[in-house]
Design an enzyme around this catalytic site. Structure first.
Site, PDB file in Angstrom:
ATOM      1  N   GLY A  34      -9.388   4.972  -6.029  1.00  0.00           N
ATOM      2  CA  GLY A  34      -8.094   4.306  -6.138  1.00  0.00           C
ATOM      3  C   GLY A  34      -7.034   4.900  -5.227  1.00  0.00           C
ATOM      4  O   GLY A  34      -7.318   5.304  -4.103  1.00  0.00           O
ATOM      5  N   VAL A  35      -5.817   4.982  -5.751  1.00  0.00           N
ATOM      6  CA  VAL A  35      -4.689   5.477  -4.963  1.00  0.00           C
ATOM      7  C   VAL A  35      -4.916   6.928  -4.542  1.00  0.00           C
ATOM      8  O   VAL A  35      -4.550   7.327  -3.435  1.00  0.00           O
ATOM      9  CB  VAL A  35      -3.343   5.283  -5.708  1.00  0.00           C
ATOM     10  CG1 VAL A  35      -3.223   6.183  -6.916  1.00  0.00           C
ATOM     11  CG2 VAL A  35      -2.166   5.477  -4.787  1.00  0.00           C
ATOM     12  N   ASP A  36      -5.535   7.712  -5.405  1.00  0.00           N
ATOM     13  CA  ASP A  36      -5.814   9.115  -5.107  1.00  0.00           C
ATOM     14  C   ASP A  36      -6.696   9.245  -3.861  1.00  0.00           C
ATOM     15  O   ASP A  36      -6.389  10.004  -2.935  1.00  0.00           O
ATOM     16  CB  ASP A  36      -6.488   9.764  -6.319  1.00  0.00           C
ATOM     17  CG  ASP A  36      -6.619  11.271  -6.220  1.00  0.00           C
ATOM     18  OD1 ASP A  36      -5.880  11.905  -5.445  1.00  0.00           O
ATOM     19  OD2 ASP A  36      -7.462  11.822  -6.951  1.00  0.00           O
ATOM     20  N   SER A  74      -2.307   5.392 -14.052  1.00  0.00           N
ATOM     21  CA  SER A  74      -3.305   5.234 -15.123  1.00  0.00           C
ATOM     22  C   SER A  74      -3.763   3.800 -15.391  1.00  0.00           C
ATOM     23  O   SER A  74      -4.533   3.575 -16.309  1.00  0.00           O
ATOM     24  CB  SER A  74      -2.818   5.870 -16.439  1.00  0.00           C
ATOM     25  OG  SER A  74      -2.921   7.267 -16.382  1.00  0.00           O
ATOM     26  N   ASN A 106      -6.385  13.117 -10.103  1.00  0.00           N
ATOM     27  CA  ASN A 106      -7.201  13.636 -11.200  1.00  0.00           C
ATOM     28  C   ASN A 106      -6.918  15.135 -11.296  1.00  0.00           C
ATOM     29  O   ASN A 106      -6.264  15.710 -10.431  1.00  0.00           O
ATOM     30  CB  ASN A 106      -8.692  13.312 -11.008  1.00  0.00           C
ATOM     31  CG  ASN A 106      -9.263  13.924  -9.751  1.00  0.00           C
ATOM     32  OD1 ASN A 106      -9.089  15.109  -9.489  1.00  0.00           O
ATOM     33  ND2 ASN A 106      -9.946  13.120  -8.964  1.00  0.00           N
ATOM     34  N   TYR A 159      -8.431   4.390 -15.315  1.00  0.00           N
ATOM     35  CA  TYR A 159      -8.052   5.044 -16.570  1.00  0.00           C
ATOM     36  C   TYR A 159      -7.693   4.032 -17.659  1.00  0.00           C
ATOM     37  O   TYR A 159      -7.449   4.397 -18.797  1.00  0.00           O
ATOM     38  CB  TYR A 159      -6.910   6.026 -16.351  1.00  0.00           C
ATOM     39  CG  TYR A 159      -7.310   7.305 -15.629  1.00  0.00           C
ATOM     40  CD1 TYR A 159      -8.597   7.511 -15.141  1.00  0.00           C
ATOM     41  CD2 TYR A 159      -6.384   8.311 -15.438  1.00  0.00           C
ATOM     42  CE1 TYR A 159      -8.954   8.689 -14.486  1.00  0.00           C
ATOM     43  CE2 TYR A 159      -6.730   9.494 -14.786  1.00  0.00           C
ATOM     44  CZ  TYR A 159      -8.008   9.670 -14.312  1.00  0.00           C
ATOM     45  OH  TYR A 159      -8.348  10.836 -13.664  1.00  0.00           O
ATOM     46  N   ASP A 217       0.870  -1.170   0.000  1.00  0.00           N
ATOM     47  CA  ASP A 217       0.000   0.000   0.000  1.00  0.00           C
ATOM     48  C   ASP A 217       0.911   1.226   0.000  1.00  0.00           C
ATOM     49  O   ASP A 217       1.687   1.425   0.944  1.00  0.00           O
ATOM     50  CB  ASP A 217      -0.871  -0.047   1.258  1.00  0.00           C
ATOM     51  CG  ASP A 217      -1.748   1.183   1.450  1.00  0.00           C
ATOM     52  OD1 ASP A 217      -1.577   2.180   0.716  1.00  0.00           O
ATOM     53  OD2 ASP A 217      -2.590   1.141   2.360  1.00  0.00           O
ATOM     54  N   ILE A 218       0.858   2.037  -1.042  1.00  0.00           N
ATOM     55  CA  ILE A 218       1.769   3.178  -1.171  1.00  0.00           C
ATOM     56  C   ILE A 218       1.625   4.175  -0.026  1.00  0.00           C
ATOM     57  O   ILE A 218       2.567   4.887   0.305  1.00  0.00           O
ATOM     58  CB  ILE A 218       1.602   3.876  -2.542  1.00  0.00           C
ATOM     59  CG1 ILE A 218       2.837   4.721  -2.860  1.00  0.00           C
ATOM     60  CG2 ILE A 218       0.300   4.664  -2.601  1.00  0.00           C
ATOM     61  CD1 ILE A 218       2.951   5.144  -4.304  1.00  0.00           C
ATOM     62  N   GLY A 267      -5.550   1.799 -13.409  1.00  0.00           N
ATOM     63  CA  GLY A 267      -6.808   1.437 -12.751  1.00  0.00           C
ATOM     64  C   GLY A 267      -7.981   1.859 -13.611  1.00  0.00           C
ATOM     65  O   GLY A 267      -8.133   1.413 -14.741  1.00  0.00           O
TER      66      GLY A 267
END
Length: 170
Positions: free
Chosen positions: A31-33, A120, A23, A124, A9-10, A122
């Protein structure tokens, strides 16, 4: 410069900076964002709002930097990856720009260790293998890499982890 890949997990890794696959609004998403904004806390959101007020939205391929708030890293570099749709060379160049601009942002801020997600790949829908090749080739060919000690590709899913492991061995 050491390149490595981990499955993790980042938001939990200890590096100077993590990269957020953001985004263009910079206000969090999925997601990660979403994970970075949730775990990093209000400080990241406030820093992103200040950037928006100053420059407007972040364009695809560009990067900005904020505090990491409650995360174990010091900074978050936010970059906006391309949506794949029908793909093409333009999308590949925009993804390359995400890595180049993030690396340049790291150098400008004297960052020595950085963790990248799989930008990108996921929602995207960028093809994972092509995205991994672009990421690794871009980082390997980065001109100013002498100032970075470690670049980590942080894969949340097993498929990306296996792809990066295979490509880094080549």
């Amino acid at each position: 410069m050491i390149l490595k890949v981990i499955q993790a997990d980042i938001t939990a890794i200890e590096v100077d900076a993590i990269v957020n696959a953001a985004n263009s609004s910079l206000l969090g998403g999925s997601g990660v964002d979403g994970a970075i904004h949730r775990k990093g806390g209000i400080q990241i959101l406030e820093a992103c709002k200040a950037i928006l007020a100053k420059q407007g939205k972040c364009k695809v391929g560009e990067a900005v930097i904020t505090t990491a708030g409650n995360l174990p890293s010091k900074y978050v570099i936010h970059t906006v990856g391309p949506v794949w749709n029908q793909g093409g060379i333009e999308k590949e160049q925009l993804l390359t720009n995400c890595y180049l601009n993030s690396m340049n942002m790291a150098i400008e801020n004297e960052i020595k260790t950085i963790g990248f997600p799989n930008i990108s790949t996921g929602i995207y829908k960028f093809p994972k293998e092509l995205a991994a090749k672009i990421a690794i080739e871009t980082v390997r060919s980065f001109v100013d890499s002498s100032k970075l000690q470690e670049v980590m590709f942080v894969c949340f899913d097993l498929e990306n982890f296996e792809l990066y492991k295979k490509l880094l061995k080549q």
